[in-house]
Scaffold this motif. Sequence first.
Motif, short mmCIF file in Angstrom:
data_model
loop_
_atom_site.label_atom_id
_atom_site.label_comp_id
_atom_site.label_asym_id
_atom_site.label_seq_id
_atom_site.Cartn_x
_atom_site.Cartn_y
_atom_site.Cartn_z
N THR A 195 -10.46 0.74 -5.85
CA THR A 195 -10.03 -0.50 -6.47
C THR A 195 -9.22 -1.33 -5.49
O THR A 195 -8.39 -0.80 -4.75
CB THR A 195 -9.13 -0.20 -7.69
N GLY A 196 -9.48 -2.65 -5.48
CA GLY A 196 -8.65 -3.60 -4.79
C GLY A 196 -7.77 -4.28 -5.82
O GLY A 196 -8.28 -4.86 -6.78
N PHE B 179 -15.09 -3.86 1.61
CA PHE B 179 -14.03 -2.86 1.61
C PHE B 179 -14.19 -2.02 2.87
O PHE B 179 -15.29 -1.58 3.21
CB PHE B 179 -14.03 -2.01 0.35
N ASN C 256 0.82 -1.20 0.00
CA ASN C 256 0.00 0.00 0.00
C ASN C 256 0.86 1.25 0.00
O ASN C 256 0.75 2.12 0.86
CB ASN C 256 -0.93 0.00 1.22
N VAL D 164 -11.25 2.28 3.14
CA VAL D 164 -10.42 2.57 1.97
C VAL D 164 -10.35 4.09 1.82
O VAL D 164 -11.38 4.76 1.69
CB VAL D 164 -11.00 1.92 0.70
N ALA E 201 -6.79 -8.07 -1.57
CA ALA E 201 -6.02 -7.08 -2.32
C ALA E 201 -4.67 -6.83 -1.67
O ALA E 201 -4.56 -6.72 -0.45
CB ALA E 201 -6.81 -5.79 -2.43
N TYR F 129 -7.91 -7.47 -10.26
CA TYR F 129 -8.48 -6.36 -9.51
C TYR F 129 -10.00 -6.45 -9.48
O TYR F 129 -10.63 -7.09 -10.32
CB TYR F 129 -8.06 -5.01 -10.10
N PHE G 99 -9.56 -4.72 1.40
CA PHE G 99 -10.46 -5.01 0.29
C PHE G 99 -10.40 -6.51 0.03
O PHE G 99 -9.38 -7.04 -0.39
CB PHE G 99 -9.98 -4.24 -0.95
N THR H 271 -4.94 -0.99 -2.12
CA THR H 271 -6.20 -0.35 -2.49
C THR H 271 -5.88 1.01 -3.10
O THR H 271 -4.84 1.61 -2.82
CB THR H 271 -7.12 -0.15 -1.27
#
Length: 340
Positions: free
Chosen positions: A90-91, A185, A48, A188, A71, A98, A60, A74
Amino acid sequence: MYKQRLSLATILGAFILIFTSCSDEPIDSVLAAQLDEYNNSTGGGGGNTGGGGTIVSGNFTATVAGQSFVADATAGTYATVNSSNVLTITGIKSSGEYIGIQLINPTVGTFVVNALGGNQTLSYRENSTTTDVYSAFNPTTAQPTGTLTVSSLDLINKKVSGTFSFTGYVLSNTTLTKQISNGVFTNVSFSDTTTSGTVGGVSGTYMLTAFNTSVPTDLNSDGTASTNQLLETNCYNNMLLTLNSNNTFVANSKGIDIVSNGTTETMSCFTDPDDTGTWSLVGNTLTLTTAGTPPVVDTYTVSGNTISATANNGEVVGYDTVTNSPVYLTCNITIVYTKQ
């Protein structure tokens, strides 16, 4: 505007089941930019971290075709695009797999997700080497296939949480499908470059895009109760509110009745003449005053391109499975209009 066969004066005590969703198609370039930044900032290796502030924190997860999806990173952006405020999260996994979520003029609530022409979209790609993208839209039946719940949207701290599920279809090859379930999620975060205030001013045409109730109903008797009444009946499709630049308004007036033939009670859709009146805006408080006698005054909260109202101890139509008949239910209600 929001009524059963009740006086318009009880709008905020009795408005029910007003909804539909319509807007532009997904803005794929936003998602593409997120994926590009992820690849550039991590070398495709996960994590990340990132360069331009788009790769952000949060969790996610989902189940894709029975397999766990977690994920590696994110991504989130909130930007004003084509006179709408668009949140894209988005993950992403290091393989290029994705799941993408896009919300046009986002609000808290539960929504039916349609990948084509909807205010909310869901998409999935299996890896970076394929061009096949699975969307929440069945091209054979022309029906949406996803459900998205935004449980928390913090525009101050720039974080969003919720759940989702959908059956993904590749539009160019209807034999390719993926079942995505248990999507979650949590917190995020997203960058925010939206234009402050209401895009283009408050005047314009709005469509009711959310109608959420604290008590779930099963009006369509499919065995699944929903807090989002959009999932339960079509009596309120295409509900519009138009705020004219001369401070007058026009609002559709549709509803659902409980009617009786003397022995049996049933539900019935109705459409009344449009409501008209005047509007005023002070700060972020929108006041609508009808032209009737006596006039009815309603207040809404303006946030970006949305207008919302909440009523406690309102009334909606539900269905009693014991008596097999419709009933009126008391619950809290939140409605959201989105500028078109």
